[in-house]
Scaffold this motif. Sequence first.
Motif, PDB file in Angstrom:
ATOM      1  N   LEU A  17     -20.303  27.488   6.409  1.00 13.89           N
ATOM      2  CA  LEU A  17     -20.661  28.667   5.599  1.00 13.89           C
ATOM      3  C   LEU A  17     -21.085  28.193   4.188  1.00 13.89           C
ATOM      4  CD1 LEU A  17     -21.334  31.944   5.980  1.00 13.89           C
ATOM      5  CD2 LEU A  17     -18.988  32.034   4.874  1.00 13.89           C
ATOM      6  N   LEU A  19     -22.277  30.027   0.614  1.00 15.30           N
ATOM      7  CA  LEU A  19     -22.368  31.191  -0.096  1.00 15.30           C
ATOM      8  C   LEU A  19     -22.750  30.794  -1.631  1.00 15.30           C
ATOM      9  CD1 LEU A  19     -22.047  34.371  -0.576  1.00 15.30           C
ATOM     10  CD2 LEU A  19     -19.595  34.090  -1.130  1.00 15.30           C
ATOM     11  N   CYS A  44     -25.640  32.490   3.215  1.00 15.50           N
ATOM     12  CA  CYS A  44     -25.400  33.649   2.811  1.00 15.50           C
ATOM     13  C   CYS A  44     -25.876  33.955   1.150  1.00 15.50           C
ATOM     14  CB  CYS A  44     -24.043  34.248   2.877  1.00 15.50           C
ATOM     15  SG  CYS A  44     -23.617  34.358   4.692  1.00 15.50           S
ATOM     16  N   ALA A  50     -21.614  37.437   3.712  1.00 11.24           N
ATOM     17  CA  ALA A  50     -20.722  36.698   4.265  1.00 11.24           C
ATOM     18  C   ALA A  50     -19.587  37.265   5.094  1.00 11.24           C
ATOM     19  CB  ALA A  50     -19.907  35.720   3.070  1.00 11.24           C
ATOM     20  N   LEU A  54     -18.651  36.567   8.784  1.00 14.98           N
ATOM     21  CA  LEU A  54     -17.434  36.004   9.334  1.00 14.98           C
ATOM     22  C   LEU A  54     -16.746  36.773  10.330  1.00 14.98           C
ATOM     23  CD1 LEU A  54     -16.123  35.262   5.754  1.00 14.98           C
ATOM     24  CD2 LEU A  54     -16.322  33.546   7.424  1.00 14.98           C
ATOM     25  N   TYR A  59     -15.639  29.350  11.117  1.00 12.49           N
ATOM     26  CA  TYR A  59     -15.993  28.049  10.270  1.00 12.49           C
ATOM     27  C   TYR A  59     -14.857  27.323   9.932  1.00 12.49           C
ATOM     28  CZ  TYR A  59     -20.272  31.010   9.516  1.00 12.49           C
ATOM     29  OH  TYR A  59     -21.472  31.681   9.730  1.00 12.49           O
ATOM     30  N   LEU A  62     -16.044  25.829   4.150  1.00 12.11           N
ATOM     31  CA  LEU A  62     -16.611  26.875   3.301  1.00 12.11           C
ATOM     32  C   LEU A  62     -17.145  26.474   1.983  1.00 12.11           C
ATOM     33  CD1 LEU A  62     -13.691  29.697   3.849  1.00 12.11           C
ATOM     34  CD2 LEU A  62     -15.883  29.406   5.168  1.00 12.11           C
ATOM     35  N   LEU A  64     -18.489  27.612  -1.492  1.00 14.37           N
ATOM     36  CA  LEU A  64     -18.588  29.036  -2.140  1.00 14.37           C
ATOM     37  C   LEU A  64     -19.082  28.910  -3.622  1.00 14.37           C
ATOM     38  CD1 LEU A  64     -15.257  30.679  -0.883  1.00 14.37           C
ATOM     39  CD2 LEU A  64     -17.543  30.486   0.415  1.00 14.37           C
ATOM     40  N   CYS A  73     -16.073  34.351  -5.878  1.00 14.13           N
ATOM     41  CA  CYS A  73     -15.551  33.634  -4.562  1.00 14.13           C
ATOM     42  C   CYS A  73     -13.998  33.920  -4.117  1.00 14.13           C
ATOM     43  CB  CYS A  73     -15.538  32.046  -4.681  1.00 14.13           C
ATOM     44  SG  CYS A  73     -14.687  31.450  -6.038  1.00 14.13           S
ATOM     45  N   LEU A  76     -13.723  36.845  -1.534  1.00 21.55           N
ATOM     46  CA  LEU A  76     -14.113  36.379  -0.434  1.00 21.55           C
ATOM     47  C   LEU A  76     -13.059  35.377   0.228  1.00 21.55           C
ATOM     48  CD1 LEU A  76     -16.056  36.228   2.110  1.00 21.55           C
ATOM     49  CD2 LEU A  76     -16.810  34.317   1.303  1.00 21.55           C
TER      50      LEU A  76
END
Length: 143
Positions: A17, A19, A44, A50, A54, A59, A62, A64, A73, A76
């Motif tokens: 992922l 972001l 994202c 995100a 999710l 995942y 990550l 971020l 971050c 998240l």
Amino acid sequence: HIIKKLTPSIPKKFNVLVLDNNREILDIISMHLNDMGHANFDLCLSIAEAEKILLNQEYDLLLLDWTLDDGTCIDLIEYIQNGTLSERTKSAVTVVITGRDDVDDIMTLLRYGVKNHIIKPFGFSEFEDKIGYAIEKHGRKAI
């Protein structure tokens, strides 16, 4: 001629992922992931996006950005750590990609269990090395 490593930096089975609120950075990271031979990733532009993704996807890695339009971050990371997401996602390797390099920021990341970061701007070699290192260290910890 480009010589590829025998062992990929990112295991093929890893879901990634990414972001970042900057489309250009997402494009650069996408290009770097593709250059590393890894095509299994989602992009994202916001924390809200995100969080939504999710809920339906697990995942292993990550990537971020620190500062986003709808938070940081850390927001998240807290959502992942305190939420009802899978253990796979909760134990994902997390790398923060940021322009921030203040000692207090690094200490904040450490308090949340994030030991890896990449400072913007970055080149492909640094990106590949730091991602590979983060995955390798995380793997040893899990054994």
